[in-house]
Design a protein around this motif. Structure first.
Motif, PDB file in Angstrom:
ATOM      1  N   ASP A  66      -2.396  -4.933  -0.436  1.00 41.65           N
ATOM      2  CA  ASP A  66      -1.004  -4.644  -0.805  1.00 41.65           C
ATOM      3  C   ASP A  66      -0.053  -5.141   0.285  1.00 41.65           C
ATOM      4  O   ASP A  66      -0.315  -4.996   1.479  1.00 41.65           O
ATOM      5  N   VAL A  67       1.047  -5.719  -0.155  1.00 43.90           N
ATOM      6  CA  VAL A  67       2.137  -6.147   0.721  1.00 43.90           C
ATOM      7  C   VAL A  67       3.389  -5.433   0.241  1.00 43.90           C
ATOM      8  O   VAL A  67       3.596  -5.254  -0.961  1.00 43.90           O
ATOM      9  N   ASN A  68       4.191  -5.032   1.160  1.00 47.68           N
ATOM     10  CA  ASN A  68       5.392  -4.267   0.792  1.00 47.68           C
ATOM     11  C   ASN A  68       6.422  -5.192   0.155  1.00 47.68           C
ATOM     12  O   ASN A  68       7.385  -5.630   0.788  1.00 47.68           O
ATOM     13  N   ASP A  69       6.209  -5.500  -1.129  1.00 49.21           N
ATOM     14  CA  ASP A  69       7.106  -6.423  -1.833  1.00 49.21           C
ATOM     15  C   ASP A  69       7.887  -5.733  -2.944  1.00 49.21           C
ATOM     16  O   ASP A  69       8.496  -6.387  -3.783  1.00 49.21           O
ATOM     17  N   ASN A  70       7.843  -4.398  -2.976  1.00 50.45           N
ATOM     18  CA  ASN A  70       8.614  -3.645  -3.957  1.00 50.45           C
ATOM     19  C   ASN A  70       9.458  -2.603  -3.239  1.00 50.45           C
ATOM     20  O   ASN A  70       8.958  -1.865  -2.385  1.00 50.45           O
ATOM     21  N   ASN A 121       0.630 -11.768  -1.056  1.00 48.88           N
ATOM     22  CA  ASN A 121       1.727 -12.720  -0.906  1.00 48.88           C
ATOM     23  C   ASN A 121       1.265 -14.113  -0.454  1.00 48.88           C
ATOM     24  O   ASN A 121       2.085 -14.955  -0.087  1.00 48.88           O
ATOM     25  N   ASP A 153      -1.259 -10.125  -7.541  1.00 51.30           N
ATOM     26  CA  ASP A 153      -0.338  -8.974  -7.607  1.00 51.30           C
ATOM     27  C   ASP A 153      -1.163  -7.701  -7.470  1.00 51.30           C
ATOM     28  O   ASP A 153      -1.932  -7.347  -8.372  1.00 51.30           O
ATOM     29  N   ASP A 198       4.258  -0.183  -4.395  1.00 51.31           N
ATOM     30  CA  ASP A 198       3.330  -0.506  -3.319  1.00 51.31           C
ATOM     31  C   ASP A 198       2.628   0.752  -2.852  1.00 51.31           C
ATOM     32  O   ASP A 198       3.093   1.872  -3.069  1.00 51.31           O
TER      33      ASP A 198
END
Length: 733
Positions: free
Chosen positions: A683-687, A602, A651, A719
């Motif tokens: 990874d970022v919790n974006d889903n 992100n 991504d 994620d």
């Protein structure tokens, strides 16, 4: 004919013109036919023509005309009707008359079927017009026929009519079950009149079909076995099965019976074979577990041995699996119990006490029962009965799946052929001893030396005297190694840079690998697949060194493939790469040859993620660039400063790792060096998670045990996160 007069006259037909068959021209006196003559019944006409002048007073005269009708050979036959309607049974025999068509014609004529006679089902007599069957009729294949029939004269004149033949359905097809076997289920808690359920929790329906129509296809179902009729009934028209008396899983878990079906034709026809129906009774947890005895009093010998089987407790539950736990009295976790088998074993021998009273519980999830276990620890009374050796040694090869004899245990202090009983105190499922001979064997369960390399097995012997004499011995079972592990590198693959000034004999790098096996199986030899006649590796310690001076102009980058091979039979090997880059005296020098980065996905675009720097021994300006052609759309490096940024959002779900090669080039001499950049995207919790279905439904029987699984829901998340499923809202009915 014409009547030419000198003066103007008016002509008309005053008599004999039946049905206005003829007409006359009032001025010319021309008589013509106004209707088809073939439709007239008579063959002669007697006409009276009146002629009147226009003078004053008017004068008139009458004339008789006789006309005879002569039939022409071109006149077509005449059918009395444009269509015929008739019926015939599908069971009619070949040659059965169906209908007769007839036409009138003064000339000889013949009949034929022009169209509609598929497969030549019907035959028409060309002289009489009688239509009859010449092939079998089948209502199920064809319900009606539309025949176009012609009547033709020898002169070629013809007429047509349509014959509609309707096939009458007869009861000539027996019912056929859609399935030969049906499987249903019903809970033992179901009330009377509850339906037996089938697949997908829908009512079980025994279905049959009948190719006939109307009452011939009206089906009636019935159960054949009188015993089944005491428990179940079937809806005679729908085929659904319901309960007429309670069922009990513990009394009978499954019912088998047959269902027959008949149609309502005359006479009724039955299915060739009745359908088999199996109804399974779903168990309801209505029976509590019960121990076979409320108190167990086992004893074990002192000193206690780990993994000794103390006792096996058993609780019976007629309808559920039982789980065992030790709820009280287990100080220092001295004992453990297998939750499924109920076998209690010694777990911890430190601080072992001479007496334990354990409380064991058996639970089926809803009901519980408990039993007391009084464990007495007894010392072996000294006697002259003893094993020939206090400690035996044996060995077995790991991974062996067959039974192997380990030792024949002998005792002294007993009479010749005196009966003795041998047993293993801690068999662990891997060892067994002959009860009468004392031969110790494995059970065939393979051993893994890397997991455990030695087992201490304690064997006990007893005689049949009163009181019995007892002795024990220890058998140390060593697990022999097998070469079942390949070497593993600890520090390869690796990239390094060396100076072209490195001298022969200089150690550049030490490759290190390990092997979990023992002895020769774990002894590792190193080798190079290709040494370019420039490098060598010490086969014992893995030191990579130079054999001769480097030539930067000839080649400045080498990829060495290093092999690690053990000395077992058969041997196992592994390989990895060592990248060696040669640096010229005038080449730029990077701070490191590898820049490992971790960047969250992100991070906004155009954020600086790395500042690459190199030193130029010549002092000239350096130019930085990325070697990969396809990286320019995602990454950018400032050619002056070496600042690395990314131009497109990262991504994690699309790509987790980016590998780049950065080059620093002397702007004057053109000398350059390269370094690698590894960008790991975090990874970022974006889903948000997504359920596999928008809704779930399930039916459950009442009285199920606590913690019974009802349904499993599943969701996915792009994620790399672990999903949790909290129950946010519960709506009861």
């Amino acid at each position: 004919m014409y009547f030419g007069l000198l003066f103007h006259r008016i002509f008309l037909l005053s008599a004999g013109n039946i049905d206005n068959t003829f007409s006359i021209d009032p001025e010319l006196g021309s008589i013509s036919v106004s209707k088809p003559l073939d439709l007239q019944p008579q063959d002669q006409f007697h006409l009276t023509v009146k002629a009147t002048d226009q003078g004053f007073p008017q004068r008139s005269d009458l004339c008789s005309i006789h006309i005879s009708i002569r039939i022409s050979e071109q006149t077509p036959p005449t059918f009395p009707s444009d269509e015929y309607l008739t019926e015939v049974s599908e069971l009619a025999a070949l040659g059965t008359p169906v209908v007769t068509v007839s036409a009138s014609s003064p000339a000889a004529m013949h009949y034929g079927i022009e169209s509609g006679n598929s497969n030549g089902t019907f035959y028409i007599n060309p002289y009489t017009g009688l239509i009859s069957t010449q092939k079998r009729l089948d209502f199920e294949n064809s319900e009606s026929y539309k025949l176009k029939v012609t009547a033709s004269t020898s002169a070629g004149a013809s007429s047509r009519t349509v014959v509609h033949i309707y096939v009458v359905d007869e009861n000539d097809n027996a019912p056929v079950f859609q399935q030969g076997e049906y499987l249903g289920q019903i809970s033992e808690s179901a009330h009377v009149n509850s339906m037996v359920m089938g697949e997908r929790n829908t009512p079980l329906v025994v279905q049959a079909s009948d190719a006939d129509r109307d009452s011939n296809s009206l089906l009636t179902y019935h159960i054949l076995e009188p015993e089944a009729l005491k428990v179940f009934k079937i809806d005679s028209s729908m085929g659904t099965i319901s309960l007429i008396s309670p069922v009990d899983f513990e009394a009978k878990a499954e019912y088998h019976f047959t269902v027959q079906v008949k149609d309502s034709g005359e006479p009724s026809l039955y299915a060739a074979e009745p359908a088999k129906v199996t109804v399974r009774v779903l168990d309801l947890n209505d029976c509590p577990p019960q121990f076979s005895t409320p108190v167990y009093e086992p004893s074990i010998i002192f000193p206690a041995v780990r993994d000794t089987e103390v006792v096996r407790v058993m609780a019976h539950d007629a309808d559920s699996a039982v789980s065992y736990t030790i709820s009280q009295g287990n100080l220092h976790n001295a004992f453990s119990i297998h939750p499924n088998t109920g076998i209690i074993t010694v777990n911890n021998v430190s601080e072992f006490r001479p007496f334990y009273q354990l409380i064991v519980k058996a639970s089926d999830g809803l009901y519980k029962d408990s039993a007391a276990i009084k464990v007495n620890v007894t010392n072996i009374t000294a006697s002259d009965l003893e094993f020939e050796q206090k400690v035996y040694s044996a060995s077995v090869t790991e991974n062996l799946k067959t039974v192997k004899t380990l030792a024949a245990l002998k005792v002294t202090g007993c009479f010749f052929n005196e009966p003795l009983s041998y047993s293993i105190i801690n068999p662990m499922g891997r060892f067994a001893v002959s009860q009468t001979s004392g031969v110790l064997e494995t059970t065939g369960i393979p051993f893994d030396r890397e997991e455990q390399d030695v087992y201490d097995v304690v064997v006990k012997v007893e005689d049949m005297r009163s009181p019995p004499r007892t002795a024990t011995t220890q058998v140390k079972v060593f697990i022999d190694d097998v070469n079942d592990n390949s070497p593993q590198f600890l520090n390869l693959p690796f990239s390094m840079m060396i100076s072209e000034d490195s001298e022969p004999g200089d150690v550049l790098y030490q490759a290190t690998a390990i092997d979990r096996d023992l002895g020769e199986n774990g002894s590792i030899m190193y080798s190079l697949e290709e040494d370019y006649d420039l490098f060598r590796i010490d086969p014992d310690v893995g030191d990579v060194s130079l054999k001769r001076p480097l030539d930067f102009e000839a080649l400045n980058k080498y990829v060495l493939t290093v092999f690690a091979i053990d000395e077992g039979e058969p041997s196992h090997s592994t390989m990895a790469q060592l990248s060696v880059q040669v640096r010229n005296r005038t080449n730029p020098v990077f701070q490191t040859l590898l820049y490992p980065l971790k960047v969250p996905e992100n991070v906004p675009p155009f954020t600086t993620i790395l500042h690459v720097q190199a030193r130029n021994p010549e002092g000239y300006r350096l130019v930085y660039n990325l070697e990969e052609e396809n990286t320019s759309k995602d990454f950018h490096i400032d050619f002056k400063t070496g600042v690395l940024t990314f131009t497109n959002p990262l991504d994690y779900e699309s790509e987790t790792m980016h590998l780049l090669t950065v080059r620093a080039t002397d702007a004057v001499t053109g000398a350059f060096s390269e370094a690698s950049i590894e960008i790991e995207v975090e990874d970022v919790n974006d889903n948000a998670p997504v359920f596999s279905k928008p809704s779930y439904s399930v039916n459950i029987a009442e009285g199920l045990p606590i913690n019974t699984s009802v349904i499993q829901v599943s969701a996915s998340d792009r994620d790399s996160v672990k999903l949790k499923y909290p129950l946010e809202r519960w709506q009861g009915y």
